[in-house]
Design a protein around this motif. Structure first.
Motif, PDB file in Angstrom:
ATOM      1  N   TRP A 163       0.593   2.277   1.737  1.00  0.00           N
ATOM      2  CA  TRP A 163       1.950   2.059   1.262  1.00  0.00           C
ATOM      3  C   TRP A 163       2.085   0.635   0.743  1.00  0.00           C
ATOM      4  CZ3 TRP A 163       6.440   5.343   2.075  1.00  0.00           C
ATOM      5  CH2 TRP A 163       6.125   6.580   2.651  1.00  0.00           C
ATOM      6  N   ASP A 164       2.828   0.481  -0.345  1.00  0.00           N
ATOM      7  CA  ASP A 164       3.209  -0.824  -0.869  1.00  0.00           C
ATOM      8  C   ASP A 164       4.717  -0.805  -1.114  1.00  0.00           C
ATOM      9  OD1 ASP A 164       0.710  -2.555  -1.484  1.00  0.00           O
ATOM     10  OD2 ASP A 164       0.168  -0.563  -2.227  1.00  0.00           O
ATOM     11  N   ILE A 165       5.417  -1.699  -0.461  1.00  0.00           N
ATOM     12  CA  ILE A 165       6.858  -1.839  -0.665  1.00  0.00           C
ATOM     13  C   ILE A 165       7.097  -3.231  -1.237  1.00  0.00           C
ATOM     14  CG2 ILE A 165       9.113  -1.913   0.453  1.00  0.00           C
ATOM     15  CD1 ILE A 165       8.072   0.118   2.471  1.00  0.00           C
ATOM     16  N   VAL A 166       7.681  -3.282  -2.418  1.00  0.00           N
ATOM     17  CA  VAL A 166       7.872  -4.539  -3.125  1.00  0.00           C
ATOM     18  C   VAL A 166       9.362  -4.712  -3.400  1.00  0.00           C
ATOM     19  CG1 VAL A 166       7.194  -5.924  -5.108  1.00  0.00           C
ATOM     20  CG2 VAL A 166       5.609  -4.212  -4.191  1.00  0.00           C
ATOM     21  N   THR A 167       9.888  -5.866  -3.053  1.00  0.00           N
ATOM     22  CA  THR A 167      11.322  -6.124  -3.172  1.00  0.00           C
ATOM     23  C   THR A 167      11.578  -7.519  -3.726  1.00  0.00           C
ATOM     24  OG1 THR A 167      11.380  -6.914  -0.883  1.00  0.00           O
ATOM     25  CG2 THR A 167      11.909  -4.601  -1.250  1.00  0.00           C
ATOM     26  N   ASP A 168      12.773  -7.702  -4.302  1.00  0.00           N
ATOM     27  CA  ASP A 168      13.173  -9.036  -4.756  1.00  0.00           C
ATOM     28  C   ASP A 168      13.447  -9.960  -3.581  1.00  0.00           C
ATOM     29  OD1 ASP A 168      12.980  -8.429  -7.434  1.00  0.00           O
ATOM     30  OD2 ASP A 168      15.088  -7.894  -7.658  1.00  0.00           O
ATOM     31  N   GLU A 169      14.006  -9.394  -2.503  1.00  0.00           N
ATOM     32  CA  GLU A 169      14.361 -10.173  -1.326  1.00  0.00           C
ATOM     33  C   GLU A 169      13.478  -9.756  -0.143  1.00  0.00           C
ATOM     34  OE1 GLU A 169      16.467 -12.610  -1.358  1.00  0.00           O
ATOM     35  OE2 GLU A 169      17.098 -12.278  -3.434  1.00  0.00           O
ATOM     36  N   PRO A 170      13.189 -10.678   0.782  1.00  0.00           N
ATOM     37  CA  PRO A 170      12.361 -10.330   1.945  1.00  0.00           C
ATOM     38  C   PRO A 170      13.014  -9.249   2.807  1.00  0.00           C
ATOM     39  CG  PRO A 170      12.537 -12.717   1.703  1.00  0.00           C
ATOM     40  CD  PRO A 170      13.535 -12.118   0.756  1.00  0.00           C
ATOM     41  N   LEU A 183      10.946  -1.223  -4.714  1.00  0.00           N
ATOM     42  CA  LEU A 183       9.932  -0.244  -5.098  1.00  0.00           C
ATOM     43  C   LEU A 183       9.193   0.208  -3.852  1.00  0.00           C
ATOM     44  CD1 LEU A 183       7.452  -0.290  -8.050  1.00  0.00           C
ATOM     45  CD2 LEU A 183       6.577   0.049  -5.748  1.00  0.00           C
ATOM     46  N   VAL A 184       9.132   1.525  -3.634  1.00  0.00           N
ATOM     47  CA  VAL A 184       8.398   2.114  -2.517  1.00  0.00           C
ATOM     48  C   VAL A 184       7.288   2.970  -3.116  1.00  0.00           C
ATOM     49  CG1 VAL A 184       8.493   3.624  -0.498  1.00  0.00           C
ATOM     50  CG2 VAL A 184      10.437   2.138  -1.047  1.00  0.00           C
ATOM     51  N   ASP A 185       6.037   2.607  -2.856  1.00  0.00           N
ATOM     52  CA  ASP A 185       4.882   3.281  -3.451  1.00  0.00           C
ATOM     53  C   ASP A 185       3.953   3.759  -2.340  1.00  0.00           C
ATOM     54  OD1 ASP A 185       2.671   4.135  -4.855  1.00  0.00           O
ATOM     55  OD2 ASP A 185       2.228   2.204  -5.771  1.00  0.00           O
ATOM     56  N   ALA A 186       3.795   5.075  -2.224  1.00  0.00           N
ATOM     57  CA  ALA A 186       2.861   5.657  -1.253  1.00  0.00           C
ATOM     58  C   ALA A 186       1.667   6.222  -2.011  1.00  0.00           C
ATOM     59  CB  ALA A 186       3.541   6.739  -0.424  1.00  0.00           C
ATOM     60  N   SER A 187       0.802   5.333  -2.455  1.00  0.00           N
ATOM     61  CA  SER A 187      -0.441   5.705  -3.153  1.00  0.00           C
ATOM     62  C   SER A 187      -0.203   6.649  -4.314  1.00  0.00           C
ATOM     63  CB  SER A 187      -1.451   6.311  -2.174  1.00  0.00           C
ATOM     64  OG  SER A 187      -1.854   5.356  -1.220  1.00  0.00           O
ATOM     65  N   GLY A 188       0.662   6.259  -5.214  1.00  0.00           N
ATOM     66  CA  GLY A 188       0.868   7.042  -6.422  1.00  0.00           C
ATOM     67  C   GLY A 188       2.138   7.847  -6.448  1.00  0.00           C
ATOM     68  N   ASP A 189       2.782   8.016  -5.308  1.00  0.00           N
ATOM     69  CA  ASP A 189       4.108   8.637  -5.260  1.00  0.00           C
ATOM     70  C   ASP A 189       5.101   7.510  -5.000  1.00  0.00           C
ATOM     71  OD1 ASP A 189       2.980  11.113  -5.630  1.00  0.00           O
ATOM     72  OD2 ASP A 189       2.969  11.619  -3.506  1.00  0.00           O
ATOM     73  N   LEU A 190       5.932   7.191  -5.980  1.00  0.00           N
ATOM     74  CA  LEU A 190       6.770   6.009  -5.857  1.00  0.00           C
ATOM     75  C   LEU A 190       8.187   6.283  -6.321  1.00  0.00           C
ATOM     76  CD1 LEU A 190       7.263   4.491  -8.880  1.00  0.00           C
ATOM     77  CD2 LEU A 190       4.813   4.122  -8.611  1.00  0.00           C
ATOM     78  N   ALA A 191       9.092   5.471  -5.788  1.00  0.00           N
ATOM     79  CA  ALA A 191      10.492   5.515  -6.190  1.00  0.00           C
ATOM     80  C   ALA A 191      10.997   4.088  -6.332  1.00  0.00           C
ATOM     81  CB  ALA A 191      11.326   6.288  -5.168  1.00  0.00           C
ATOM     82  N   VAL A 192      11.895   3.898  -7.272  1.00  0.00           N
ATOM     83  CA  VAL A 192      12.400   2.566  -7.595  1.00  0.00           C
ATOM     84  C   VAL A 192      13.921   2.594  -7.586  1.00  0.00           C
ATOM     85  CG1 VAL A 192      12.475   0.733  -9.321  1.00  0.00           C
ATOM     86  CG2 VAL A 192      10.387   2.087  -9.048  1.00  0.00           C
TER      87      VAL A 192
END
Length: 291
Positions: free
Chosen positions: A14-21, A167-176
């Motif tokens: 999983w990769d979760i990327v955000t503007d804020e912590p 952005l929530v990315d679970a190895s190719g399944d992602l939502a923004v």
């Protein structure tokens, strides 16, 4: 984006990327949501609700095994009904034993023990309302849309409480939430190449490919439930939709006849590549294709 959180869960990265912590309390809430989903729906865990249901059904000769219906049961299984109808039964939530026989079992043995069709009458065997009931010793597998559902649940926790783009990315399944975010459509036979780019804004993008979770001689995780055989004509699919569960479900349906028609009914955007290298797409696709 300023903050990136990477971890492993439900057998994927999983990769979760955000503007804020994301603070520690929110991270624990996300981890807890993922754990509850996994301990409910994972056929790879002996202690999961669905594993217990299967064991009970196998030992309950002539009767029905039942548990209180989990919160996600109706949302997911109603979509499975649509998937099954659209693909002529090729997509089926009781495909777990078929996958296990081909080697994609709880122990990840990857030892092929031959093809086995899933029960074609699955709506008579698996029912849901206030209870989730199983009438035979079959194994539930929600892989056709479960990861997308969980991505939506995680985004639902984070989006109202983290400012800016999430952005929530679970190895190719992602939502923004927010955007736009440009995502390459990875070539299924060459990870260094892309066949196009999707721009995701307040939406979800899900992908599936036969080179992911592949083993043995031509075996992979996308089976035709009617035969227990791996699909051979389509190599990869990509779907843009309003949420990840429907994107994930449509990405599975597109491996089969009836998939494009279902995608059109749902109003989702799609691209797929066949195993001979041809690329097909929705008539009004907004994805940029390098073809």
């Amino acid at each position: 984006m300023a903050d990136s959180w990477r971890f492993d869960a439900i057998g994927t990265r999983w990769d979760i990327v955000t503007d804020e912590p994301i603070d520690d309390l929110l991270r624990r809430e996300v981890a807890g949501k993922i754990e509850v989903f996994d301990e409910t729906w994972s056929r790879f865990r002996a202690d999961s609700l669905v594993s217990g249901l299967t064991a009970s059904a196998a030992s309950a000769t002539g009767s029905v095994a039942a548990v209180p219906s989990p919160p996600d049961a109706a949302a997911m299984l109603e979509v499975y009904r649509e998937l099954s109808d659209a693909t002529g039964g090729a997509v089926n939530p009781l495909v777990g034993d078929s996958l296990a026989r081909r080697g994609y079992d709880a122990g990840y043995s990857f030892v092929d023990r031959g093809a086995q069709a899933a029960p074609g009458d699955w709506p008579a065997l698996l029912t849901w309302d206030d209870e989730l009931r199983l009438r035979a010793g079959a194994t539930i597998d929600v892989g056709a849309l479960g990861k997308g559902r969980l991505v939506d649940l995680v985004l639902g926790i984070l989006a109202p409480r983290v400012a800016g783009t999430v952005l929530v990315d679970a190895s190719g399944d992602l939502a923004v939430r927010g955007g736009p975010t440009r995502v390459g459509l990875e070539h299924p036979y060459d990870a260094s190449r892309a066949i196009g780019v999707a721009t995701v804004t307040d939406a979800a993008l899900c992908a599936s490919a036969v080179n992911r979770r592949a083993w043995g001689e031509g075996l992979h995780h996308v089976l035709d439930a009617r035969t227990g055989m791996p699909v051979r004509r389509v190599a990869a699919t990509w779907v843009l939709a309003d949420d990840a569960m429907y994107a994930d479900a449509a990405a599975t349906a597109l491996f089969f006849d009836g998939g494009p028609e279902l995608a059109a009914r749902w109003g989702v955007d799609w691209v797929r590549m066949t195993t001979d290298g041809r690329v097909e797409w929705a008539p009004d696709t907004e994805m940029e294709l390098f073809v």
